[in-house]
Design a protein around this motif. Sequence first.
Motif, PDB file in Angstrom:
ATOM      1  N   ASN A   1     -79.990  11.399   0.566  1.00 34.52           N
ATOM      2  CA  ASN A   1     -78.614  11.729   0.925  1.00 34.52           C
ATOM      3  C   ASN A   1     -78.615  12.190   2.379  1.00 34.52           C
ATOM      4  N   THR A   2     -77.896  11.475   3.246  1.00 28.19           N
ATOM      5  CA  THR A   2     -77.937  11.758   4.679  1.00 28.19           C
ATOM      6  C   THR A   2     -76.543  12.064   5.211  1.00 28.19           C
ATOM      7  N   PHE A   3     -76.422  13.180   5.934  1.00 25.47           N
ATOM      8  CA  PHE A   3     -75.161  13.538   6.590  1.00 25.47           C
ATOM      9  C   PHE A   3     -74.897  12.538   7.705  1.00 25.47           C
ATOM     10  N   LEU A   4     -73.662  11.984   7.743  1.00 26.02           N
ATOM     11  CA  LEU A   4     -73.302  10.988   8.750  1.00 26.02           C
ATOM     12  C   LEU A   4     -72.351  11.518   9.816  1.00 26.02           C
ATOM     13  N   GLY A   5     -71.385  12.355   9.430  1.00 29.18           N
ATOM     14  CA  GLY A   5     -70.461  12.818  10.445  1.00 29.18           C
ATOM     15  C   GLY A   5     -69.305  13.638   9.916  1.00 29.18           C
ATOM     16  N   TRP A   6     -68.598  14.269  10.870  1.00 24.46           N
ATOM     17  CA  TRP A   6     -67.415  15.085  10.595  1.00 24.46           C
ATOM     18  C   TRP A   6     -66.169  14.291  10.932  1.00 24.46           C
ATOM     19  N   TYR A   7     -65.071  14.601  10.219  1.00 22.64           N
ATOM     20  CA  TYR A   7     -63.799  13.904  10.432  1.00 22.64           C
ATOM     21  C   TYR A   7     -62.677  14.911  10.579  1.00 22.64           C
ATOM     22  N   GLU A   8     -61.788  14.597  11.515  1.00 26.95           N
ATOM     23  CA  GLU A   8     -60.692  15.492  11.854  1.00 26.95           C
ATOM     24  C   GLU A   8     -59.671  15.617  10.728  1.00 26.95           C
ATOM     25  N   ASN A   9     -59.433  14.527   9.984  1.00 27.56           N
ATOM     26  CA  ASN A   9     -58.416  14.569   8.931  1.00 27.56           C
ATOM     27  C   ASN A   9     -58.666  13.469   7.897  1.00 27.56           C
ATOM     28  N   LYS A  10     -57.862  13.468   6.854  1.00 23.70           N
ATOM     29  CA  LYS A  10     -57.994  12.515   5.749  1.00 23.70           C
ATOM     30  C   LYS A  10     -57.795  11.074   6.224  1.00 23.70           C
ATOM     31  N   GLU A  11     -56.856  10.868   7.119  1.00 23.64           N
ATOM     32  CA  GLU A  11     -56.592   9.522   7.623  1.00 23.64           C
ATOM     33  C   GLU A  11     -57.828   8.939   8.306  1.00 23.64           C
ATOM     34  N   GLN A  12     -58.514   9.742   9.124  1.00 21.03           N
ATOM     35  CA  GLN A  12     -59.682   9.256   9.860  1.00 21.03           C
ATOM     36  C   GLN A  12     -60.838   8.913   8.931  1.00 21.03           C
ATOM     37  N   ILE A  13     -61.124   9.774   7.947  1.00 23.96           N
ATOM     38  CA  ILE A  13     -62.235   9.476   7.038  1.00 23.96           C
ATOM     39  C   ILE A  13     -61.888   8.296   6.129  1.00 23.96           C
ATOM     40  N   SER A  14     -60.626   8.161   5.762  1.00 22.04           N
ATOM     41  CA  SER A  14     -60.204   7.016   4.941  1.00 22.04           C
ATOM     42  C   SER A  14     -60.377   5.705   5.706  1.00 22.04           C
ATOM     43  N   LYS A  15     -60.010   5.698   7.001  1.00 22.18           N
ATOM     44  CA  LYS A  15     -60.190   4.498   7.821  1.00 22.18           C
ATOM     45  C   LYS A  15     -61.673   4.157   7.951  1.00 22.18           C
TER      46      LYS A  15
END
Length: 178
Positions: free
Chosen positions: A127-141
């Motif tokens: 299990n590898t951490f990939l990144g942080w996202y500012e909001n739900k829209e960004q992680i969904s995209k």
Amino acid sequence: MNIGQNIMNLRKGAKLSQEQLAEKMGVTRQTISNWELDESSPDLKQGKELSKIFNVSLDDLTGDLTFEYLDDADSDRKITIISSIENVIVTCNKIQSSNKYKGGKDSPQYALFGIDESNDTIFGVNNTFLGWYENKEQISKEIMGIKEAFMSGTLSYELKYNVEVEKKLMGMKLVIKK
């Protein structure tokens, strides 16, 4: 509920070793390892402290995180995901999104993890951490982009919507670098 996996994901996302988290918690590294392996669980006081360190609610700490299989029909297929911000390259067949983190308006709200279930060891899956996202829209995209690349047979995908964060010393507050 899989608190052990959540603790591991949050720890990796915060770029803390088991020793570093143990020091912050006032417990041994073995205690952290036991929590992550679900051999034991933190008590309520420790759970509150973990929530504070990772800036998440107790519900998020103990709740189910969202898993996304990239393709149910062929679990042997994988895609390589490149996270240039986190300086990580991982080959996986599954991705995982965190629940929404609580925090200030300038804090990232979600984290993304890459998982290789075909490489299961006594310590669990890779299990590898990939990144942080500012909001739900960004992680969904991002998730949609990864799935589209995977389904089209593309061998790799570079993250496009993750954000760079700055770690503050007091309370692990993460601030999005603009």
